[in-house]
Design an enzyme around this catalytic site. Structure first.
Site, PDB file in Angstrom:
ATOM      1  CG  HIS A 109      -2.120  -0.986   0.863  1.00 50.37           C
ATOM      2  ND1 HIS A 109      -2.253  -2.188   1.478  1.00 50.37           N
ATOM      3  CD2 HIS A 109      -3.111  -0.922  -0.064  1.00 50.37           C
ATOM      4  CE1 HIS A 109      -3.298  -2.826   0.972  1.00 50.37           C
ATOM      5  NE2 HIS A 109      -3.835  -2.079   0.032  1.00 50.37           N
ATOM      6  NE  ARG A 123      -6.096   0.491  -2.651  1.00 53.81           N
ATOM      7  CZ  ARG A 123      -5.588   0.519  -3.888  1.00 53.81           C
ATOM      8  NH1 ARG A 123      -5.487   1.655  -4.535  1.00 53.81           N
ATOM      9  NH2 ARG A 123      -5.162  -0.584  -4.455  1.00 53.81           N
ATOM     10  NE  ARG A 175     -10.924  -1.284  -0.877  1.00 55.90           N
ATOM     11  CZ  ARG A 175      -9.651  -1.571  -1.067  1.00 55.90           C
ATOM     12  NH1 ARG A 175      -9.318  -2.513  -1.921  1.00 55.90           N
ATOM     13  NH2 ARG A 175      -8.709  -0.906  -0.444  1.00 55.90           N
ATOM     14  CD  GLU A 196      -9.692  -7.699  -2.626  1.00 56.80           C
ATOM     15  OE1 GLU A 196      -8.671  -7.141  -3.045  1.00 56.80           O
ATOM     16  OE2 GLU A 196     -10.450  -7.168  -1.810  1.00 56.80           O
ATOM     17  CG  ASN A 208      -2.804  -4.920  -6.043  1.00 54.44           C
ATOM     18  OD1 ASN A 208      -2.365  -5.092  -7.157  1.00 54.44           O
ATOM     19  ND2 ASN A 208      -3.223  -3.742  -5.604  1.00 54.44           N
ATOM     20  NE  ARG A 228      -0.993  -5.987  -1.492  1.00 54.07           N
ATOM     21  CZ  ARG A 228      -2.182  -5.391  -1.647  1.00 54.07           C
ATOM     22  NH1 ARG A 228      -3.291  -6.072  -1.456  1.00 54.07           N
ATOM     23  NH2 ARG A 228      -2.265  -4.135  -1.979  1.00 54.07           N
ATOM     24  CB  CYS A 284      -9.552  -1.911  -9.243  1.00 58.88           C
ATOM     25  SG  CYS A 284      -9.929  -3.006  -7.873  1.00 58.88           S
TER      26      CYS A 284
END
Ligand code: PEP
Ligand code: MG
Length: 591
Positions: A200, A307, A343, A442, A465, A476, A513
């Site tokens: 992030h 976000r 979201r 996801e 992601n 990640r 996205c």
């Protein structure tokens, strides 16, 4: 690892995460703060523990006075006055007496006692309605950090909000909340030892549009404040003491980039239509309502991912319904008639709130995160859903849930949404009765049951992601295994295909996205797999449009067919690379 180059010049290679080149002095931040351990202290040593505390308090007082003097000289007495409140915390006898009592009665170390008592005070202050008192909670936390640093002998972190001159930040790590504090006027770029493209922090850097390189291993330990460096966010290089030759080469690169930027600007407001006439909607990802400007400036056709957790970070308390409503409404109104997909909260993983009791977990990315928190913390979810619903009356809003792992979660979330809609109807508060609701795909489980999910939503948004980290079991955030984090892994290609087919069977649109959508090398593969829309950082929208306008959907489909048949991630990656470089060579000019 240092790569010796010309005399005195030294370069470190890492992972490029946000493009651009900058040059300047570095500011090296301290290492991650150690945890505050509780230590039992023998009776005979308790007096010494209290003594340590007192010394740390005096040291802290001197430091605050020093900062206050510098700020007053540089910015004026009023700004310097801010630190009066910090000094008052150090004089608060009730607080300090309680810390001493905890040391003596519980026979524990000063750090633990100070941390526990001060945190309790700050938590109490942070829930008070009065804004002035709430601010004191943040003073309390600032001062607590300083006292703890002094007790632990840790060097104080620079205050990223009050940097005096432009610099490049070098740090072992930078949390998303620290990144959110960076003042763009003074931070030219940043580089960290750890991290990856989809952390992030990297995502924040792209949205701030500052060059950034992560995964530099031990660079922060080898560098010192004030060194002159050049940070290359295209190629992932940090060059210390660049020679004239290097500076010249970079001058050329910057010129070529400027030419490309001009070409991209020329088609800002052109639609992304492939050479064979297929229209692709290119949306932007944002973190706050103020980013709406960037969305428009980069010619995005809406927001595919807002976000919302950044509204919750860097605050002393949770934002209430009203505050969230304002933020969502601001975005909706600023971008009307463009759509904005909000979201719901995705806390947990690497995003924590200092003021919310969040458990310390062994595997936070597999733990209490996103929709799982929302379904348990009903007050938080209710405030957010009501805020989104209310804002939907004022623009073109849509909403989606993060990290859905199965049908039950989706059903529960939808049932709560219906409940809150009914509340608003009773209260005669307007909202968009046709508000479209989507699910993020996801987790591998969501992709596999996409068929069931598709019956209950209007759209899917694939969060690659997370989909990649969860499907390949590759963290990640971890640069040590970054080579295993492969967006073109055959498993990922097939999961995307399965998701798209399930969605299209139910006339559900599919967007991507995750960062994969913003990569011009990979976007054709996604479109060839049938993805309908792409959403990426605002600055990546122009290159995506540039590429799509040079693409034939038939070729993208051939690329997808090749990938679906292929057994090797690197072969798929190579084929995508070759294709993208062939259709849009200008986009890939590196040094
Ligand atoms: C994703 O996982 O791809 C995504 C877009 O969500 P985030 O990066 O915020 O986890
Ligand atoms: Mg995600």
């Amino acid at each position: 690892m240092a790569e010796p180059q010309h005399k005195d010049e030294k370069s470190f290679r890492g992972i490029p995460v946000s493009t651009g080149v900058c040059r300047g002095k570095i500011l090296v931040l301290g290492r991650a703060r150690p945890t505050i351990a509780r230590r039992q202290v023998a009776d005979g040593d308790l007096a010494e523990e209290v003594n340590r505390l007192e010394k740390a308090l005096v040291q802290t007082r001197h430091q605050i006075l020093d900062v206050q003097r510098k700020v007053s000289e540089g910015m004026g007495a009023q700004e310097g006055g801010i630190f009066e409140a910090h000094l008052l915390v150090l004089e608060d006898r009730t607080l300090l007496d309680e810390v001493v009592r905890v040391i003596q009665q519980q026979k524990v170390n000063a750090e633990h006692a100070f941390h526990t008592v001060a945190e309790r005070y700050a938590a109490m202050l942070s829930v008070i309605e009065d804004e002035y008192l709430r601010e004191r909670a943040s003073d309390m936390r600032d001062v607590t950090m300083r006292v703890l640093n002094n007790l632990l002998g840790v060097e104080e972190d620079a205050d990223l909000r009050h940097l005096k001159e432009p610099c490049i930040i070098i740090s072992h790590d930078l949390s998303p909340s620290n990144t959110a504090q960076l003042d763009k006027r003074h931070v030219l770029g940043f580089a960290t030892d750890v991290g990856s493209r989809t952390s992030h922090t990297a995502i924040m850097a792209r949205s701030l549009r500052i060059p950034a390189v992560v995964g530099l291993k031990d660079a922060s330990a080898q560098l010192v404040n004030g060194q002159q460096v050049l940070l290359d966010g295209h190629n992932g290089l940090l060059i210390v003491n660049p020679t004239d030759q290097t500076l010249f080469e970079y001058g050329q690169l910057i010129l070529r980039q400027a030419t490309l930027q001009q070409r991209l600007r020329d088609l800002l407001h052109e639609p992304a239509i492939t050479l064979d006439g297929h229209r692709v909607l290119v949306h932007a990802n944002i973190e706050q309502a103020a980013d709406a400007e960037q969305v428009k400036a980069n010619g995005a056709e809406g927001v595919g991912l807002f976000r919302t957790e950044y509204l919750f970070l860097n605050r002393d308390r949770l934002p209430g319904e009203e505050q969230q409503y304002q933020a969502y409404r601001d975005a909706a109104v600023a971008l009307k008639p463009l759509m904005v997909v909000i979201r719901t909260l995705d806390l947990g993983g690497d995003k924590f709130l200092a003021h919310m009791q969040m458990p310390t977990e062994l595997n936070p990315f597999l733990g209490w995160r996103a929709i799982r928190i929302s379904l348990q913390e009903r007050d938080i979810f209710r405030a957010q859903l009501r805020a989104i619903l209310r804002a939907s009356a004022e623009g073109n809003l849509r909403m989606m849930y993060p990290m859905i792992s199965g049908l039950d979660e989706l059903k529960q979330a939808n049932a709560l949404l219906e409940e809150y809609k009914e509340e608003l109807r009773q209260e005669k508060v307007p909202f968009d009765e046709k508000l479209e609701v989507g699910a993020m795909i996801e987790t591998p489980s969501a992709a596999i049951v996409a068929d069931s999910l598709a019956k209950r939503v209007s759209f899917f948004s694939i969060g690659t992601n997370d989909l990649i980290q969860y499907s390949l079991a590759v963290d990640r955030m971890n640069e040590k295994i970054a080579h295993l984090y492969e967006p073109t892994h055959p498993a990922i290609v097939r999961l995307i295909k399965v998701t798209v087919e399930a969605a299209h069977n139910h006339k559900v649109r599919v967007s991507v996205c995750g960062e994969m959508a913003g990569d011009p090398v990979l976007a054709p593969l996604l479109l060839g797999l049938g993805v309908d829309e792409l959403s990426a950082a605002p600055s990546l929208v122009p290159p995506l449009k540039f590429l799509i306008r040079r693409l034939k959907l038939t070729e993208a489909r051939e690329l997808a067919d090749f990938a679906l048949d292929c057994e090797s991630a690197s072969d798929i990656q190579a084929r995508c690379q070759e294709h993208a470089r062939q259709i849009a060579p200008g986009l890939f000019e590196d040094k």
